[in-house]
Design a protein around this motif. Structure first.
Motif, PDB file in Angstrom:
ATOM      1  N   ILE A   1      45.888 -49.609  16.247  1.00 24.70           N
ATOM      2  CA  ILE A   1      45.361 -49.144  17.548  1.00 24.70           C
ATOM      3  C   ILE A   1      46.464 -48.500  18.393  1.00 24.70           C
ATOM      4  N   TYR A   2      47.675 -49.072  18.332  1.00 27.77           N
ATOM      5  CA  TYR A   2      48.783 -48.563  19.168  1.00 27.77           C
ATOM      6  C   TYR A   2      49.768 -47.691  18.392  1.00 27.77           C
ATOM      7  N   SER A   3      49.393 -47.300  17.166  1.00 26.23           N
ATOM      8  CA  SER A   3      50.377 -46.593  16.329  1.00 26.23           C
ATOM      9  C   SER A   3      50.732 -45.206  16.866  1.00 26.23           C
ATOM     10  N   ASP A   4      49.886 -44.627  17.718  1.00 19.52           N
ATOM     11  CA  ASP A   4      50.219 -43.306  18.272  1.00 19.52           C
ATOM     12  C   ASP A   4      50.924 -43.418  19.629  1.00 19.52           C
ATOM     13  N   VAL A   5      51.209 -44.641  20.040  1.00 25.75           N
ATOM     14  CA  VAL A   5      51.840 -44.831  21.360  1.00 25.75           C
ATOM     15  C   VAL A   5      53.359 -44.900  21.198  1.00 25.75           C
ATOM     16  N   ASN A   6      54.049 -44.037  21.918  1.00 24.62           N
ATOM     17  CA  ASN A   6      55.511 -44.086  21.925  1.00 24.62           C
ATOM     18  C   ASN A   6      55.954 -44.988  23.080  1.00 24.62           C
ATOM     19  N   ALA A   7      56.532 -46.111  22.740  1.00 24.25           N
ATOM     20  CA  ALA A   7      56.897 -47.087  23.782  1.00 24.25           C
ATOM     21  C   ALA A   7      58.071 -46.611  24.636  1.00 24.25           C
ATOM     22  N   LEU A   8      58.676 -45.495  24.248  1.00 22.98           N
ATOM     23  CA  LEU A   8      59.690 -44.902  25.135  1.00 22.98           C
ATOM     24  C   LEU A   8      59.009 -44.271  26.348  1.00 22.98           C
ATOM     25  N   ASP A   9      57.854 -43.669  26.084  1.00 19.06           N
ATOM     26  CA  ASP A   9      57.166 -42.893  27.128  1.00 19.06           C
ATOM     27  C   ASP A   9      56.283 -43.768  28.001  1.00 19.06           C
ATOM     28  N   THR A  10      56.906 -44.676  28.708  1.00 19.72           N
ATOM     29  CA  THR A  10      56.117 -45.620  29.503  1.00 19.72           C
ATOM     30  C   THR A  10      55.410 -44.930  30.674  1.00 19.72           C
ATOM     31  N   TYR A  11      55.892 -43.737  31.057  1.00 16.20           N
ATOM     32  CA  TYR A  11      55.199 -43.006  32.128  1.00 16.20           C
ATOM     33  C   TYR A  11      53.857 -42.466  31.629  1.00 16.20           C
ATOM     34  N   LEU A  12      53.747 -42.275  30.295  1.00 18.57           N
ATOM     35  CA  LEU A  12      52.470 -41.841  29.710  1.00 18.57           C
ATOM     36  C   LEU A  12      51.611 -43.029  29.308  1.00 18.57           C
ATOM     37  N   PHE A  13      52.277 -44.078  28.830  1.00 15.80           N
ATOM     38  CA  PHE A  13      51.561 -45.229  28.262  1.00 15.80           C
ATOM     39  C   PHE A  13      51.990 -46.523  28.968  1.00 15.80           C
ATOM     40  N   PRO A  14      51.625 -46.671  30.230  1.00 17.86           N
ATOM     41  CA  PRO A  14      52.103 -47.864  30.955  1.00 17.86           C
ATOM     42  C   PRO A  14      51.591 -49.182  30.362  1.00 17.86           C
ATOM     43  N   SER A  15      50.480 -49.126  29.634  1.00 17.92           N
ATOM     44  CA  SER A  15      49.921 -50.401  29.122  1.00 17.92           C
ATOM     45  C   SER A  15      50.894 -51.066  28.145  1.00 17.92           C
ATOM     46  N   VAL A  16      51.646 -50.241  27.406  1.00 19.37           N
ATOM     47  CA  VAL A  16      52.516 -50.840  26.388  1.00 19.37           C
ATOM     48  C   VAL A  16      53.668 -51.610  27.041  1.00 19.37           C
ATOM     49  N   LYS A  17      54.034 -51.168  28.222  1.00 20.48           N
ATOM     50  CA  LYS A  17      55.098 -51.855  28.966  1.00 20.48           C
ATOM     51  C   LYS A  17      54.630 -53.263  29.372  1.00 20.48           C
ATOM     52  N   ILE A  18      53.349 -53.321  29.754  1.00 21.10           N
ATOM     53  CA  ILE A  18      52.783 -54.621  30.157  1.00 21.10           C
ATOM     54  C   ILE A  18      52.718 -55.565  28.944  1.00 21.10           C
ATOM     55  N   LEU A  19      52.267 -55.008  27.814  1.00 19.54           N
ATOM     56  CA  LEU A  19      52.194 -55.843  26.594  1.00 19.54           C
ATOM     57  C   LEU A  19      53.582 -56.361  26.223  1.00 19.54           C
ATOM     58  N   GLU A  20      54.570 -55.463  26.282  1.00 19.98           N
ATOM     59  CA  GLU A  20      55.926 -55.867  25.876  1.00 19.98           C
ATOM     60  C   GLU A  20      56.486 -56.935  26.824  1.00 19.98           C
ATOM     61  N   ALA A  21      56.200 -56.771  28.115  1.00 17.03           N
ATOM     62  CA  ALA A  21      56.690 -57.780  29.077  1.00 17.03           C
ATOM     63  C   ALA A  21      56.074 -59.144  28.759  1.00 17.03           C
ATOM     64  N   GLU A  22      54.804 -59.139  28.366  1.00 20.35           N
ATOM     65  CA  GLU A  22      54.157 -60.419  28.029  1.00 20.35           C
ATOM     66  C   GLU A  22      54.765 -61.031  26.760  1.00 20.35           C
ATOM     67  N   VAL A  23      55.071 -60.162  25.803  1.00 18.86           N
ATOM     68  CA  VAL A  23      55.699 -60.649  24.559  1.00 18.86           C
ATOM     69  C   VAL A  23      57.049 -61.297  24.875  1.00 18.86           C
ATOM     70  N   ILE A  24      57.844 -60.603  25.673  1.00 19.95           N
ATOM     71  CA  ILE A  24      59.193 -61.115  25.985  1.00 19.95           C
ATOM     72  C   ILE A  24      59.090 -62.419  26.795  1.00 19.95           C
ATOM     73  N   ALA A  25      58.113 -62.476  27.701  1.00 18.16           N
ATOM     74  CA  ALA A  25      57.946 -63.715  28.485  1.00 18.16           C
ATOM     75  C   ALA A  25      57.583 -64.877  27.558  1.00 18.16           C
ATOM     76  N   TRP A  26      56.722 -64.611  26.584  1.00 23.31           N
ATOM     77  CA  TRP A  26      56.308 -65.679  25.659  1.00 23.31           C
ATOM     78  C   TRP A  26      57.496 -66.132  24.807  1.00 23.31           C
ATOM     79  N   LEU A  27      58.235 -65.157  24.286  1.00 28.07           N
ATOM     80  CA  LEU A  27      59.409 -65.529  23.478  1.00 28.07           C
ATOM     81  C   LEU A  27      60.435 -66.268  24.344  1.00 28.07           C
TER      82      LEU A  27
END
Ligand code: PLP
Length: 369
Positions: A43-69
């Motif tokens: 589902i997220y394979s076309d999302v470049n996590a560098l481009d958070t200005y285009l894909f802000p949702s991935v930033k939220i997911l990553e923050a949740e992952v880091i908080a959990w870890l």
């Protein structure tokens, strides 16, 4: 060639290699990813996590992952990101260490540390002083203490060494790291030890600066998905770079990053949670003990040392020959040339039944001489 035919050929190629489902891959730190995690990757394979200005949702997911870890390591302040794996995480951590101590040139690491530590040093024009191990293949804390000098920027310890899964004496090593950067490579053990509770790995270690934890090993996610966690956000801030051509700040080693990896980890931790991972790890540990019991009954095979986690070194009289024969029988085993043993990794796909079949074949192979 039409797509149907291309894919048929691809499946055929894949079919020539073993699968985890068959259970015969017993020397690998990888396993079959959770199906839902694989779907998340798609589902997220076309999302470049560098481009958070285009894909802000991935930033939220990553923050949740880091908080959990971070919560696994008892650190709500932890800051980090999803990497391509342990190698990138180790390099990024040591890059942060170099930023902190730009004048210093030496990394202190036990001989059992992963070879990515050498790569990191070589890339950055640093040198590694390799320190001794104790008789159980754990880092010798006294050797580390002795090796630390004014030129030392970082000390590396491992929680789950690549060869034998040994956990270095982190608390003792931590005591020597007041004046240096302290990195723990828990690429494998990071998704094991917090669930067994047998050995401590958390930010209560006062000198701990960074930790490598790979979801794509025991975290049941597809490759690539690793992670690096710093004590707080200041380390990443020190590595931050703002390119002129896009409105992002980048502290990551790679530029473009797969949103798929981040989504895959996010879904795996939502799906399994602490309890789900604990069930998987408990089963792997139960099977590890089962393997050790079975090995005790085989003449000519023994444990290199009592395992700390679900990696077992099997010592053999004729390791090369035995390993080749086992491979001929279809077992995906790897030989450790230094120690003269087979590394057996009791991953989630390695059931008791697989272990029983393996030990029968091992005993017969040894008997043949
Ligand atoms: C302890 C440890 N650190 C780092 C790595 C490197 O991980 P990767 O292959 O994901 O780069 C490994 C790989 O097995 C490992 O065992």
């Amino acid at each position: 060639m039409d797509d149907e035919e291309i894919l048929r050929r691809l499946r055929e190629a894949r079919g020539t290699d073993p699968s985890y489902v068959g259970g015969r891959i017993v020397s690998s730190v990888s396993t079959e990813p959770l199906p839902v995690s694989l779907e998340a990757y798609r589902i997220y394979s076309d999302v470049n996590a560098l481009d958070t200005y285009l894909f802000p949702s991935v930033k939220i997911l990553e923050a949740e992952v880091i908080a959990w870890l971070g919560s696994l390591l008892r650190n709500p302040e932890a800051a980090g990101y999803v990497t391509t794996g342990g190698t990138e995480s180790n390099i990024e951590a040591l890059y942060a260490a170099k930023k902190l101590f730009p004048e210093r040139k030496k990394i202190v690491a036990p001989k059992s540390a992963h070879y990515s530590i050498y790569k990191a040093a070589d890339l950055m024009g640093l040198r590694v002083e390799w320190t001794d191990l104790d008789r159980n293949y754990r880092a010798d804390a006294a050797s580390i203490r002795k090796a630390i000098d004014k030129d030392t920027l970082a000390v590396v310890a491992t929680a789950g060494t690549s060869a034998l899964g040994m956990v270095d004496p982190l608390e003792e090593i931590n005591e020597s790291c007041d004046e240096v950067f302290f990195h723990v490579d828990a690429a494998f053990g990071g998704f094991v030890l917090p669930f067994t509770g047998t050995k401590r790995i958390d930010y209560g270690l006062r000198n701990l600066d960074s930790v490598t934890i790979d979801p794509h090993k025991m975290g049941m996610t597809p490759i690539p998905s690793g992670s690096v966690l710093f004590r707080d956000s200041t380390y990443l801030e020190a590595l931050s770079y703002t390119p002129a051509y896009i409105p992002v700040e980048s502290s990551t080693l790679c530029g473009s990053r797969s949103g798929g990896s981040i989504a895959a980890v996010w879904v795996a931790i939502k799906s399994l949670g602490f309890d789900g991972y604990k069930r998987i790890v408990d089963k792997c540990m139960e099977n590890t003990h089962f393997l050790c019991d079975e090995l005790a009954g085989i003449e000519g095979a023994s444990l290199v040392t009592e395992p700390d986690i679900n990696i077992v070194g099997i010592s053999l009289k004729a390791p090369e020959k035995t390993c080749t024969r086992l491979r001929d029988l279809g077992w995906g085993v790897a030989l450790n040339r230094d120690i003269g043993c087979i590394r057996f990794v009791v991953m989630p796909h390695v059931s008791k039944e697989v272990i029983s079949r393996f030990t029968v074949d091992l005993a017969e192979t040894i008997k043949k001489k």
